[in-house]
Scaffold this active site. Structure first.
Site, PDB file in Angstrom:
ATOM      1  CG  MET A  89      21.022 -44.201 -19.785  1.00  0.00           C
ATOM      2  SD  MET A  89      19.966 -45.031 -18.811  1.00  0.00           S
ATOM      3  CE  MET A  89      18.320 -44.902 -18.841  1.00  0.00           C
TER       4      MET A  89
ATOM      5  CG  MET B  22      24.691 -43.715 -13.799  1.00  0.00           C
ATOM      6  SD  MET B  22      22.953 -43.733 -13.640  1.00  0.00           S
ATOM      7  CE  MET B  22      21.859 -45.289 -14.114  1.00  0.00           C
TER       8      MET B  22
ATOM      9  CG  ASP C 299      19.217 -44.052 -11.884  1.00  0.00           C
ATOM     10  OD1 ASP C 299      18.238 -45.299 -11.966  1.00  0.00           O
ATOM     11  OD2 ASP C 299      19.079 -43.619 -13.368  1.00  0.00           O
TER      12      ASP C 299
ATOM     13  CB  SER D 204      12.672 -45.579 -12.704  1.00  0.00           C
ATOM     14  OG  SER D 204      13.316 -46.456 -13.397  1.00  0.00           O
TER      15      SER D 204
ATOM     16  CG  HIS E 269      19.055 -41.885 -17.372  1.00  0.00           C
ATOM     17  ND1 HIS E 269      19.065 -42.700 -16.121  1.00  0.00           N
ATOM     18  CD2 HIS E 269      19.848 -40.920 -16.959  1.00  0.00           C
ATOM     19  CE1 HIS E 269      21.044 -43.182 -16.171  1.00  0.00           C
ATOM     20  NE2 HIS E 269      21.403 -41.859 -17.041  1.00  0.00           N
TER      21      HIS E 269
HETATM   22  C1  DX5 Z   1      19.387 -48.114 -15.369  1.00  0.00           C
HETATM   23  C2  DX5 Z   1      17.966 -47.177 -15.294  1.00  0.00           C
HETATM   24  C3  DX5 Z   1      17.635 -46.989 -13.754  1.00  0.00           C
HETATM   25  C4  DX5 Z   1      16.914 -48.396 -13.129  1.00  0.00           C
HETATM   26  C5  DX5 Z   1      16.985 -48.555 -11.646  1.00  0.00           C
HETATM   27  O1  DX5 Z   1      20.110 -48.108 -16.696  1.00  0.00           O
HETATM   28  O2  DX5 Z   1      18.898 -45.538 -15.099  1.00  0.00           O
HETATM   29  O3  DX5 Z   1      16.308 -45.777 -13.496  1.00  0.00           O
HETATM   30  O4  DX5 Z   1      14.944 -47.834 -13.299  1.00  0.00           O
HETATM   31  O5  DX5 Z   1      16.942 -49.232 -12.062  1.00  0.00           O
HETATM   32  P1  DX5 Z   1      16.136 -49.862 -10.161  1.00  0.00           P
HETATM   33  O6  DX5 Z   1      16.050 -49.348  -9.255  1.00  0.00           O
HETATM   34  O7  DX5 Z   1      15.397 -51.472 -10.077  1.00  0.00           O
HETATM   35  O8  DX5 Z   1      17.952 -50.245 -10.079  1.00  0.00           O
HETATM   36 ZN    ZN Z   2      18.228 -43.557 -14.728  1.00  0.00          ZN
END
Ligand code: DX5
Ligand code: ZN
Length: 226
Positions: free
Chosen positions: A72, A141, A179, A12, A70
């Site tokens: 959001m 998530m 994720d 990511s 992704h």
């Molecule tokens: C959070 C994102 C993730 C994030 C994960 O809302 O959807 O993709 O980058 O980060 P880490 O791996 O650091 O938890």
């Molecule tokens: Zn994500």
């Protein structure tokens, strides 16, 4: 039960150096990433802002990695075509982002892209039962969306198992991604529960050697079959 795929690694870029984004993408591509995960946040659906389609379009020319986008954002429907045109290969929409996610998934498929459904920690697996026929990827998530570097929420493991059973029962080839908070400690638990795609920000971009970090995650994901 059909065999699971070997887990894929999707770094990511949320944890990458935004001032050097093209180099950061090239580094994980060279280091063995399978997909590139791009987190789009709107400051409304989640309490943070990141980037939109222009950055994805700018990166598209330099990378052959499948772009795993992704979203959001809420509303999402007015922006699906924009992200498809910018170069997204997979588009994830949240089941919590509005009452018409069924239509959003239909739109993503009509745009010729792989459709993903993302599901927040508080939402039960059953919430997505009636859209599974439209889904290529389920994105579980394992933190509350909005920020990198959060702690993996253990209670999601039973949901991953439940979703894996639902995916198998559907008879469709559905990937299950996890994720949030994915590292070498949490990976084996997620893959044993049935995840076959790992999104990781901090555990890759927070390390000095990205290739080594991805290899460590891949190693930690074996054995992957539940
Ligand atoms: C959070 C994102 C993730 C994030 C994960 O809302 O959807 O993709 O980058 O980060 P880490 O791996 O650091 O938890
Ligand atoms: Zn994500």
């Amino acid at each position: 039960m059909t065999a699971l795929h070997p887990p894929l690694i999707a770094p990511s870029v949320l944890s990458a150096n935004f001032a050097r984004m093209a180099e950061e993408v090239a580094a994980v591509e060279k280091g063995g990433a399978d997909w590139l995960h791009l987190d789009v946040m709107d400051g409304h659906f989640v309490p943070n802002l990141t980037f939109g389609a222009p950055l994805i379009k700018a990166l598209r020319g330099d990378s052959k990695l499948p772009f795993d986008v992704h979203l959001m954002i809420e509303p999402v429907d007015p922006f699906l075509e924009m992200f498809a045109k910018a170069g997204a290969d997979h588009i994830h929409v949240h089941i919590e982002a509005g009452p018409h996610v069924h239509r959003s998934l239909q739109t993503i498929r009509a745009l010729g892209k792989k459709a993903g459904i993302a599901i927040c920690p508080a939402t039960p697996a059953s919430a997505i039962a009636h859209v599974l026929d439209l889904v290529d990827i389920i994105l579980v998530m394992t933190v509350n969306p909005g920020f990198g570097g959060q702690r993996f929420i253990e209670s999601q493991l039973s949901k991953i198992r439940e979703l894996r059973a639902m995916a198998e029962a559907s008879g469709r080839d559905i990937r299950i991604g996890v994720d949030g908070g994915i590292d070498v400690e949490t990976t084996p638990r997620a893959t044993a529960a049935g995840a076959d795609m790992l999104v990781a920000g901090t555990a890759i971009y927070g390390q000095s050697d990205y290739a080594r970090a991805m290899n460590a995650l891949r190693e930690a994901s074996r054995p992957y079959a539940p």
